[in-house]
Every structure is written in C-alpha cells, then in structure tokens.
Write a protein that holds these residues in place. Structure first.
Motif, PDB file in Angstrom:
ATOM      1  N   SER A   1       0.917  -1.125  -0.052  1.00  0.00           N
ATOM      2  CA  SER A   1       0.134   0.061   0.086  1.00  0.00           C
ATOM      3  C   SER A   1       1.000   1.222  -0.070  1.00  0.00           C
ATOM      4  CB  SER A   1      -0.859   0.012   1.207  1.00  0.00           C
ATOM      5  OG  SER A   1      -1.702   1.027   1.140  1.00  0.00           O
TER       6      SER A   1
ATOM      7  N   THR B   1       4.472   0.278   0.700  1.00  0.00           N
ATOM      8  CA  THR B   1       5.005  -0.472   1.939  1.00  0.00           C
ATOM      9  C   THR B   1       3.926  -1.754   2.219  1.00  0.00           C
ATOM     10  OG1 THR B   1       5.079   1.783   3.144  1.00  0.00           O
ATOM     11  CG2 THR B   1       5.008  -0.220   4.551  1.00  0.00           C
ATOM     12  N   PRO B   2       4.627  -2.776   2.351  1.00  0.00           N
ATOM     13  CA  PRO B   2       3.887  -3.991   2.749  1.00  0.00           C
ATOM     14  C   PRO B   2       2.679  -3.724   3.755  1.00  0.00           C
ATOM     15  CG  PRO B   2       6.084  -4.726   2.688  1.00  0.00           C
ATOM     16  CD  PRO B   2       5.961  -3.198   2.696  1.00  0.00           C
ATOM     17  N   ILE B   3       1.527  -4.249   3.509  1.00  0.00           N
ATOM     18  CA  ILE B   3       0.545  -4.056   4.495  1.00  0.00           C
ATOM     19  C   ILE B   3       0.093  -5.544   5.175  1.00  0.00           C
ATOM     20  CG2 ILE B   3      -1.103  -3.756   2.522  1.00  0.00           C
ATOM     21  CD1 ILE B   3      -2.895  -1.849   4.330  1.00  0.00           C
TER      22      ILE B   3
ATOM     23  N   LYS C   1       4.207  -9.624   7.184  1.00  0.00           N
ATOM     24  CA  LYS C   1       5.205  -8.729   6.018  1.00  0.00           C
ATOM     25  C   LYS C   1       4.316  -8.547   4.621  1.00  0.00           C
ATOM     26  CE  LYS C   1       9.615 -10.707   7.830  1.00  0.00           C
ATOM     27  NZ  LYS C   1       9.050 -11.595   8.725  1.00  0.00           N
TER      28      LYS C   1
END
Lengths: 361, 94
Positions: free
Chosen positions: B33, B36-38, B58
């Motif tokens: 997102s 950045t990994p959500i 992660k």
C-alpha cells in the motif's frame, strides 16, 4: 697499583665524555621537539575553538531566522483568523490551511499544530453540515475538508518516513471489532535486533511483528506447580517476581489493538499494553500493563503524539486510511533519544571533528 | 453390445471422478500500500467467495486454486490475476 689506578681514571674519563656528548645531543633534540609539540597542541586547540565558535554562531543565526519566521507565520495565521472571523468564506479557510502547512512544515519538531488543524476542520464540518448549505456549498466545504486532510497526511507521512529510518514500523489493516471473529490484532513493539534474536516458546520459531487474534499467552496464577513449605508455588508467580525485579534488558512490550469506531478523520481504538517476559531469549508469556481507549486522528503528528514504553523507547500510531468499517494504521517504534535531522548533523559533525583531533594526539 | 455398455459405463464413472480433480496451484506474493507491505488485509476471490485469506505480518499472501483466471477483491478493488499450473508470484500494489 699505579697501573690499576691509571686504568680506573681512563674508564671514568670515557664515561664522562660519553655523558657530555649525550647531554649535548639530548639538549639539541629537546630544543627541536618541544616547540614542535607545543605548536601542534596549540594548533589543535585553536582549530577546536574556532570550530566551536563557528558552530555556535551558526546555531545562533539559525535560531534568529527561525524565530523571525515563526513569529511571522503565527502572526499571519492569527491575523487571518481575526480578519476572517465574520467572513469565514472559502478564501479565508484556504488561507488558514496554507499558513498551517507552512507552520507545520518548518517547525514540526517544536510545534504541535494538531489543535489548529482540528479547529479548522471543525469549522469546515460545521459549514458542510449546515442545513442552509446548498449542494454546491456542501461540495465546496467537502473539498476543503479533503484538502486539509491531504496537507496533514503529507506532513505526517514525512515524519513517519523519518521515524521509520531510525526505528521500525509496520503497516496494518484493522477491521471493526467483531467478538465472534476475535479480530483484534497484536503488535510486537520490538527493535530490529529483538526480532532477529528472540524466539517463541519452542526456542526455535522467530517472532513476527504481528500476532493474529490478539495478544495471547497472558500469564495468570491459575497454573499450579506444587507447594513448598505450605505455600503454593505457581510457575507464573515465579516469572512474575522475576519480571518485577528486572529492568531494561528483558523487558519488551506488545500492544493489542481493537478498532471500536471509524469516522472520516479519526478512529477510536482500545489499546492494551502488555509486558512480554523472556527467559534469556525465549518468550515465556505476557502481563497486562495497562488498557485504555485512544482516539487516533489524521491530524496526529508522530513527532509530537507518541507514547513512551517501559524500556524507554517510544511508539506512535499513524492513521493512514479510513474505510467504512476498517482503517489502515502504521505503528512505529523508535528510540527515545531521537533528534531530528535538522539537529543531528550539527552535533555529530562537531563530535567527529573533536574525536579526530584527539586521535591525532 | 453388453461389453460396449460395460465399457461405456466404466468410462463414464472414471470421467466423473477424474474431471473435477484439477490440481490446485499456488498464487503468492506481497501486497503493498503506497510502497509499503500491508499486514492483515483481507483478500477474497470473486469467483469463489469461500476462498479468502489475509496478508501476513510482512504483507505476504498465498492462495491455492486450480490454474486459470480469477479476480481478487482487496479493499473494494478488483484485481485480475492468472494462476499458472506451476504456481506463480504476483505482487499487488494498491
């Protein structure tokens, strides 16, 4: 006998000559070296003094400029409020949003502008929900609401990026709490080193930053190990005592998050902070430290709105997105002694210069 | 004639058992997102709403389905994916 006496005299004369030569040589070397050493020491001192003086002057100039800037911006903002108090039209709100953005971007380490943001947002909300507002007006005020949220998100994002560079953050989607699903989420507020070294109860499995279904493994006094001298000993009571006696190294914390309410610019969560107990590097269980309701707003600035943990570090919760019954937040853990980039190079540069000078000595 | 009927019946019974048993393949990857990994993000398959998963700590996800084209539903958005017989990685950027 006279011969022996003669030999002794010769020997002493040789030693005397040698001593005279050595003394002369030492005097010559000292005459050269001592001034060089004194000169070198004086030069190093002079450089250090000059450097400190230059940095001090620079800091003073910087502070003077910023003080003038701050006064100008704050006066401008407050003047805009006073001037537009009766008007409160679109233009006046835009001007206030602009001043807020300038203030926060330039003074974010010192100035918590959240109350000002919320004041402007509340004014826009009142305008939008006014029964007399037309369709066009509602759209206009809604656009301004989105604009102030965008400005705040931009500043928050910069601060979050900075804190992530010196700490560790995790982006999480949380859904509104449903007891049947038990969809609370547990976030481990550990450092990068902790995640690399600490293990689950089995001593092998690494710990993840998130644990689904909430922070389980809470210790209680139900487990009975046996009795000793007529006193019941519980396994967890032993660990509890250990937990209270130790400070610092073996203390880590987790946070259970339950999403209670969702609005356009804020969410309400129930936070429970747990002290996680480790025997060496192996997780044993956790103890509830405190539980409280918290409102997380889009106007929360992580530099200012953060909470201190028992190990001295801090964490901030940043509201990234809001859905119908869900939200995306970022939990960032960072060191307590964080200084902003604006300050850090000055101190570090100075220390490096002084240390290089020391090494040369 | 009788032999033919028996053979046809055997073939019919065999096809009933073999046909639906398609080997599931894995679709995996990371959901980002804004770069950045959500984590903890629900993912549903439009063609089969019973198949759902969540991203891990992660931002990683994994779905097992027979090879083919599907539509994943993530945060209200529909994302077309193709699962190859050998399984494949598909990172999603929201």
């Amino acid at each position: 006998m006279a011969e022996n006496e003669g030999k002794r005299v010769d020997k002493w004369q040789k030693w005397e000559s040698f001593a005279k030569i050595l003394a002369g040589f030492s005097a010559a070397v000292s005459a050269i070296l001592i001034p060089i050493l004194i000169n070198s020491y004086t030069e190093e001192n002079r450089k250090a003094e000059m450097y400190v003086k230059t940095m001090t002057e620079r800091e003073k100039s910087d502070t003077d400029i910023r003080q003038t800037m701050f006064q100008g911006l704050l006066t401008g903002y407050l003047g805009a409020i006073k001037e537009d108090f009766t008007k409160a039209d679109e233009e006046s709100f835009r001007r206030r949003i602009m001043f807020l953005e300038l203030l926060t971007l330039n003074f974010q380490e010192y100035f918590n502008a959240k109350p000002l943001f919320e004041e402007v947002y509340a004014g826009l909300e009142r305008k939008r929900t006014d029964p007399k507002a037309s369709g066009n007006d509602i759209e206009k005020w809604e656009n301004l609401e989105n604009e102030i949220i965008r400005v705040s998100r931009n500043i928050v994002s910069r601060q979050a990026t900075m804190l992530n560079s010196i700490g560790i953050g995790v982006l999480i989607n949380i859904n509104k709490y449903e007891p049947k699903l038990d969809n609370s989420i547990c976030v481990r507020l550990y450092s990068r080193e902790d995640f690399a070294n600490l293990k689950q109860k089995d001593g092998v499995t690494v710990l993840e930053s998130l644990q689904d279904g909430g922070c389980s493994g809470q210790l209680n006094d139900v487990q009975m190990k046996g009795t000793q001298n007529g006193t019941a000993i519980t396994e967890n009571a032993v660990l509890k005592v250990k937990m209270k006696n130790e400070t610092g190294e073996n203390r880590h914390q987790s946070m259970n998050i339950v999403l209670k309410n969702v609005e356009k610019s804020r969410i309400t969560v129930q936070l429970s902070i747990y002290d996680d107990i480790f025997e060496g590097k192996v997780f044993q269980g956790r103890l509830l430290n405190k539980s409280f309701a918290l409102e997380i707003s889009v106007f929360d600035l992580p530099y200012m709105d953060n909470t201190k943990l028992s190990d001295g570090s801090r964490f901030a919760l940043v509201l990234k997105e809001v859905g119908d019954d869900s939200a995306v937040i970022e939990a960032i853990r960072f060191k307590n002694d964080f200084l902003s980039l604006r300050d850090r190079p000055v101190f570090e540069e100075m220390l490096q210069k002084l240390q290089v000078g020391d090494k040369r000595k | 004639m009788r032999r033919g009927i028996i053979l046809a019946t055997c073939l019919l019974v065999t096809s009933v058992f073999i046909a639906p048993v398609a080997v599931a393949a894995e679709l995996f990857g990371i959901v980002y997102s804004q770069g950045t990994p959500i984590a903890n993000l629900p993912i549903t398959v439009k063609e089969n709403q019973q198949v759902k998963t969540k991203t891990g700590p992660k931002g990683d996800y994994s779905i097992n389905l027979p090879p083919g084209n599907y539509t994943l539903i993530i945060k209200g958005s529909e994302i077309a994916v193709t699962i190859s017989p050998a399984g494949n990685r598909f990172d999603i950027r929201l």
